[in-house]
Design a protein around this motif. Structure first.
Motif, PDB file in Angstrom:
ATOM      1  N   MET A 128       0.916  -1.053  -0.001  1.00  0.00           N
ATOM      2  CA  MET A 128       0.065   0.016   0.064  1.00  0.00           C
ATOM      3  C   MET A 128       0.956   1.266  -0.158  1.00  0.00           C
ATOM      4  N   SER A 129       0.583   1.961  -0.778  1.00  0.00           N
ATOM      5  CA  SER A 129       1.399   3.527  -0.938  1.00  0.00           C
ATOM      6  C   SER A 129       0.375   4.812  -0.702  1.00  0.00           C
ATOM      7  N   GLY A 130       1.151   5.820  -0.380  1.00  0.00           N
ATOM      8  CA  GLY A 130       0.261   6.924   0.016  1.00  0.00           C
ATOM      9  C   GLY A 130      -0.163   7.673  -1.452  1.00  0.00           C
ATOM     10  N   GLU A 131      -1.030   8.538  -1.195  1.00  0.00           N
ATOM     11  CA  GLU A 131      -1.717   9.304  -2.316  1.00  0.00           C
ATOM     12  C   GLU A 131      -0.900  10.163  -2.960  1.00  0.00           C
ATOM     13  N   ASN A 132       0.043  10.771  -2.538  1.00  0.00           N
ATOM     14  CA  ASN A 132       1.074  11.515  -3.292  1.00  0.00           C
ATOM     15  C   ASN A 132       2.251  10.756  -3.729  1.00  0.00           C
ATOM     16  N   GLU A 133       2.333   9.626  -3.637  1.00  0.00           N
ATOM     17  CA  GLU A 133       3.450   8.678  -3.955  1.00  0.00           C
ATOM     18  C   GLU A 133       3.392   8.212  -5.396  1.00  0.00           C
ATOM     19  N   PRO A 134       4.290   8.066  -6.476  1.00  0.00           N
ATOM     20  CA  PRO A 134       4.079   7.356  -7.658  1.00  0.00           C
ATOM     21  C   PRO A 134       3.844   5.861  -7.520  1.00  0.00           C
ATOM     22  N   PRO A 135       2.851   5.493  -8.179  1.00  0.00           N
ATOM     23  CA  PRO A 135       2.319   4.042  -7.977  1.00  0.00           C
ATOM     24  C   PRO A 135       3.648   3.167  -8.301  1.00  0.00           C
ATOM     25  N   LYS A 152      -1.694 -10.416   5.368  1.00  0.00           N
ATOM     26  CA  LYS A 152      -0.505  -9.452   5.829  1.00  0.00           C
ATOM     27  C   LYS A 152      -0.813  -8.187   4.853  1.00  0.00           C
ATOM     28  N   VAL A 153      -0.535  -7.225   5.400  1.00  0.00           N
ATOM     29  CA  VAL A 153      -0.426  -5.952   4.538  1.00  0.00           C
ATOM     30  C   VAL A 153       0.913  -5.035   4.833  1.00  0.00           C
ATOM     31  N   SER A 154       1.473  -4.718   3.862  1.00  0.00           N
ATOM     32  CA  SER A 154       2.639  -4.048   4.151  1.00  0.00           C
ATOM     33  C   SER A 154       2.524  -2.720   3.391  1.00  0.00           C
ATOM     34  N   VAL A 155       3.250  -1.501   3.637  1.00  0.00           N
ATOM     35  CA  VAL A 155       3.039  -0.398   3.390  1.00  0.00           C
ATOM     36  C   VAL A 155       4.315   0.039   2.919  1.00  0.00           C
ATOM     37  N   SER A 156       4.309   1.101   1.941  1.00  0.00           N
ATOM     38  CA  SER A 156       5.600   1.716   1.436  1.00  0.00           C
ATOM     39  C   SER A 156       6.406   2.602   2.506  1.00  0.00           C
ATOM     40  N   ARG A 211      11.695  -3.524  -8.333  1.00  0.00           N
ATOM     41  CA  ARG A 211      12.003  -3.636  -6.725  1.00  0.00           C
ATOM     42  C   ARG A 211      11.393  -2.733  -5.903  1.00  0.00           C
ATOM     43  N   ILE A 212      10.498  -2.890  -4.809  1.00  0.00           N
ATOM     44  CA  ILE A 212      10.253  -1.671  -4.035  1.00  0.00           C
ATOM     45  C   ILE A 212      10.434  -2.362  -2.428  1.00  0.00           C
ATOM     46  N   LEU A 213      10.710  -1.544  -1.553  1.00  0.00           N
ATOM     47  CA  LEU A 213      10.777  -1.589  -0.281  1.00  0.00           C
ATOM     48  C   LEU A 213       9.298  -1.780   0.385  1.00  0.00           C
ATOM     49  N   CYS A 214       8.975  -2.810   1.014  1.00  0.00           N
ATOM     50  CA  CYS A 214       7.737  -2.932   1.953  1.00  0.00           C
ATOM     51  C   CYS A 214       8.000  -2.961   3.338  1.00  0.00           C
ATOM     52  N   ARG A 215       7.505  -2.501   4.208  1.00  0.00           N
ATOM     53  CA  ARG A 215       7.263  -2.479   5.619  1.00  0.00           C
ATOM     54  C   ARG A 215       6.303  -2.909   6.166  1.00  0.00           C
ATOM     55  N   HIS A 216       6.300  -3.657   7.356  1.00  0.00           N
ATOM     56  CA  HIS A 216       5.090  -3.685   8.239  1.00  0.00           C
ATOM     57  C   HIS A 216       4.693  -2.518   8.868  1.00  0.00           C
ATOM     58  N   PRO A 217       3.395  -2.194   8.924  1.00  0.00           N
ATOM     59  CA  PRO A 217       2.780  -0.875   9.471  1.00  0.00           C
ATOM     60  C   PRO A 217       3.363  -0.557  10.654  1.00  0.00           C
ATOM     61  N   PHE A 218       3.600  -1.625  11.509  1.00  0.00           N
ATOM     62  CA  PHE A 218       3.674  -1.132  13.123  1.00  0.00           C
ATOM     63  C   PHE A 218       5.082  -1.760  13.709  1.00  0.00           C
ATOM     64  N   LYS A 221       7.801   5.417   2.746  1.00  0.00           N
ATOM     65  CA  LYS A 221       7.089   6.912   2.754  1.00  0.00           C
ATOM     66  C   LYS A 221       6.094   6.774   3.763  1.00  0.00           C
ATOM     67  N   LEU A 222       4.992   5.804   3.202  1.00  0.00           N
ATOM     68  CA  LEU A 222       3.670   5.828   4.111  1.00  0.00           C
ATOM     69  C   LEU A 222       4.011   5.435   5.325  1.00  0.00           C
ATOM     70  N   TYR A 223       4.964   4.639   5.437  1.00  0.00           N
ATOM     71  CA  TYR A 223       5.371   4.085   7.175  1.00  0.00           C
ATOM     72  C   TYR A 223       5.755   5.120   7.879  1.00  0.00           C
ATOM     73  N   GLU A 224       6.550   6.229   7.255  1.00  0.00           N
ATOM     74  CA  GLU A 224       7.154   7.270   8.010  1.00  0.00           C
ATOM     75  C   GLU A 224       6.089   8.443   8.238  1.00  0.00           C
ATOM     76  N   PHE A 225       5.021   8.337   7.268  1.00  0.00           N
ATOM     77  CA  PHE A 225       3.785   9.248   7.526  1.00  0.00           C
ATOM     78  C   PHE A 225       3.092   8.742   8.772  1.00  0.00           C
ATOM     79  N   ILE A 226       2.786   7.193   8.744  1.00  0.00           N
ATOM     80  CA  ILE A 226       1.988   6.853   9.872  1.00  0.00           C
ATOM     81  C   ILE A 226       2.730   7.007  11.098  1.00  0.00           C
ATOM     82  N   HIS A 227       4.058   6.839  11.163  1.00  0.00           N
ATOM     83  CA  HIS A 227       4.755   7.061  12.314  1.00  0.00           C
ATOM     84  C   HIS A 227       4.799   8.360  12.939  1.00  0.00           C
TER      85      HIS A 227
END
Length: 108
Positions: free
Chosen positions: A1-8, A84-88, A14-21, A90-96
């Motif tokens: 899952m990525s944020g609204e202002n991120e390029p899809p 399982k749900v992973s976030v980008s 290859r992309i880095l995915c992170r656990h939301p928490f 940038k979205l991880y940093e925004f959530i935190h």
């Protein structure tokens, strides 16, 4: 899952995915399929393109197709496998950022 202002993400890129928490859970993945989940049906401004709202029958058909694509171990009633749900990154940093700004600070 990525944020609204991120390029899809792009298929095969290859992309880095992170656990939301859990910050120690992260992995590089190469998506085989990328699907846009957000559609604009009621634009907040005039510059956004508006899509036609599907009929109730089309919505039901879409939901049934999505359920058919789910793995059976996620769908079983007894002891289902967690989805399982992973976030980008940038979205991880925004959530935190939001989490830390909104969390109450204790006083000693």
């Amino acid at each position: 899952m990525s944020g609204e202002n991120e390029p899809p993400p792009k298929e095969g890129q290859r992309i880095l995915c992170r656990h939301p928490f859990n910050e120690s859970k992260r992995a590089y993945v190469v998506p085989q399929r990328v699907e846009d989940l957000m559609k604009c049906y009621w634009p907040g401004s005039v510059d956004k393109a508006r899509e036609e709202l599907p009929t109730l029958e089309q919505i039901r058909e879409h939901c049934m197709k999505q359920l058919e694509q789910m793995r059976t171990d996620h769908m079983r009633r007894l002891n289902p496998t967690p989805y399982k749900v992973s976030v980008s990154a940038k979205l991880y940093e925004f959530i935190h950022f939001l989490w830390l700004n909104e969390a109450p600070v204790g006083e000693l």
